[in-house]
Structures are given as structure tokens and as C-alpha cells.
Design a protein around this motif. Structure first.
Motif, mmCIF file in Angstrom:
data_model
loop_
_atom_site.group_PDB
_atom_site.id
_atom_site.type_symbol
_atom_site.label_atom_id
_atom_site.label_comp_id
_atom_site.label_asym_id
_atom_site.label_seq_id
_atom_site.Cartn_x
_atom_site.Cartn_y
_atom_site.Cartn_z
ATOM 1 N N GLU A 76 29.719 78.128 -2.117
ATOM 2 C CA GLU A 76 31.289 77.022 -3.790
ATOM 3 C C GLU A 76 30.843 75.561 -4.481
ATOM 4 O O GLU A 76 31.638 74.802 -4.437
ATOM 5 N N LEU A 77 29.246 75.360 -3.590
ATOM 6 C CA LEU A 77 29.152 73.922 -3.544
ATOM 7 C C LEU A 77 28.147 73.707 -5.391
ATOM 8 O O LEU A 77 27.085 74.408 -5.588
ATOM 9 N N PRO A 78 28.189 72.697 -5.501
ATOM 10 C CA PRO A 78 27.358 72.109 -6.785
ATOM 11 C C PRO A 78 25.726 71.926 -6.260
ATOM 12 O O PRO A 78 25.818 72.253 -4.560
ATOM 13 N N GLU B 106 34.179 63.835 -3.492
ATOM 14 C CA GLU B 106 34.010 64.028 -4.959
ATOM 15 C C GLU B 106 32.757 65.188 -5.917
ATOM 16 O O GLU B 106 32.727 65.816 -6.476
ATOM 17 N N CYS B 107 32.531 65.728 -5.041
ATOM 18 C CA CYS B 107 31.271 66.555 -4.827
ATOM 19 C C CYS B 107 32.114 67.487 -4.628
ATOM 20 O O CYS B 107 31.343 69.090 -5.663
ATOM 21 N N LEU B 108 33.262 67.666 -4.765
ATOM 22 C CA LEU B 108 33.629 69.284 -4.077
ATOM 23 C C LEU B 108 34.561 69.561 -4.273
ATOM 24 O O LEU B 108 35.556 68.833 -5.095
ATOM 25 N N PRO B 109 34.348 70.388 -6.084
ATOM 26 C CA PRO B 109 35.311 70.177 -6.615
ATOM 27 C C PRO B 109 36.949 70.942 -6.824
ATOM 28 O O PRO B 109 38.172 70.657 -7.731
ATOM 29 N N HIS B 110 37.433 71.730 -5.671
ATOM 30 C CA HIS B 110 37.922 72.137 -4.988
ATOM 31 C C HIS B 110 38.656 71.317 -4.215
ATOM 32 O O HIS B 110 40.454 71.479 -4.112
ATOM 33 N N ARG C 259 38.444 67.837 -5.549
ATOM 34 C CA ARG C 259 38.464 66.511 -5.372
ATOM 35 C C ARG C 259 39.781 66.135 -6.955
ATOM 36 O O ARG C 259 40.040 67.832 -7.411
ATOM 37 N N PRO C 260 40.192 65.180 -7.730
ATOM 38 C CA PRO C 260 39.847 63.495 -7.128
ATOM 39 C C PRO C 260 39.941 63.249 -6.038
ATOM 40 O O PRO C 260 40.721 64.254 -5.597
ATOM 41 N N THR C 261 39.551 62.238 -5.080
ATOM 42 C CA THR C 261 39.723 62.121 -3.782
ATOM 43 C C THR C 261 41.280 61.442 -3.578
ATOM 44 O O THR C 261 41.889 61.339 -2.918
ATOM 45 N N LYS D 122 43.822 63.132 -5.255
ATOM 46 C CA LYS D 122 44.849 64.427 -4.906
ATOM 47 C C LYS D 122 44.786 64.292 -3.529
ATOM 48 O O LYS D 122 45.593 64.442 -3.184
#
Length: 135
Positions: free
Chosen positions: A26-28, A44-48, A50-52, A54
Motif C-alpha cells: 500500500e506504500l509509495p 504526505e507520503c501515505l495516500p490514505h 494525506r493531506p496532513t 486532514k
């Protein structure tokens, strides 16, 4: 603050290893994750997550703090290296919040050591608070 400069890079490195082991699918890409050196960059690297902004809105009460309507016991330590006492949002406008600030204790330590029994200082304060509020 000093914890962002000195502690977060160390802790972020450990989190990256933990995340890579558990959530690798699940990671970039690893090179993107490797560039993160603090919590905000990691989030910010973790799509589920981000954004910080939120995540911060969910993690910290902000304007919602005034909506606290039941008694809340808030423990903190004045020597916590990660959350300096002057930055945690203590407010005398929150009448339902009882702040219990110990002089020492660090980030996870309690005034009477690490034992988790019903005779510790921390446990006695929590039980007294619950008894006073009918819980």
C-alpha cells in the motif's frame, strides 16, 4: 521545536521500517518514502492519510475543544520532549477539562515508575476522578 529537529527523524526512520514491513503493498515507491524525515513528510507520503491538514484536524481538537461537554481528565508531563507543555493547548476556557500536569515523567513515564497496578499514583488519580464523576 527541538523534538521535530532531533527526535522526529529518529522516530520517522523506525516508522518507515515498520510500515514497510506491514504495509509494503500500500506504500509509495521506496525512494519516495525514504525522503521523509519527519512526521509531516511521512504523512504526505501515505495516500490514505494525506493531506496532513486532514489528519491534524482529526487528531487535535482545535475549535471543537469548546464542545467538550463531559468531564475530561488530561494528563501531561512538563518535561515531555515530544509535546512541550506550552504547546499542547491548555486553556482555562475549557471548564470541563481537568489538567493534571506532573513536573517529571517524560513522554511515557509515570511519576511512580513503569508498574501498572492499582496502587500507582496515576491509577489513583484516574480512579478518584472517575469516583468523583459517578463513573
Amino acid at each position: 521545536p527541538h523534538y521535530r529537529r532531533y527526535w522526529q527523524p529518529v522516530l520517522t526512520a523506525g516508522l518507515k521500517v515498520l510500515f514497510a514491513d506491514r504495509f509494503k503493498d500500500e506504500l509509495p515507491p521506496k525512494d519516495v518514502l525514504a525522503r521523509a524525515s519527519n512526521y509531516e513528510e511521512l504523512i504526505e507520503c501515505l495516500p490514505h492519510l494525506r493531506p496532513t491538514s486532514k489528519l491534524s484536524a482529526r487528531a487535535f481538537p482545535g475549535a471543537d475543544a469548546a464542545r467538550i461537554s463531559c468531564p475530561l481528565l488530561f494528563f501531561a508531563s512538563a518535561d515531555d520532549p515530544f509535546h512541550p507543555i506550552d504547546a499542547i493547548g491548555i486553556s482555562d476556557k475549557l471548564s470541563n477539562v481537568l489538567y493534571y500536569i506532573t513536573e517529571v515523567g517524560g513522554h511515557v513515564g509515570w511519576p511512580e515508575g513503569w508498574s501498572a497496578d492499582c496502587t500507582s499514583f496515576h491509577t489513583r488519580v484516574v480512579l478518584g476522578f472517575l469516583a468523583a464523576h459517578g463513573q
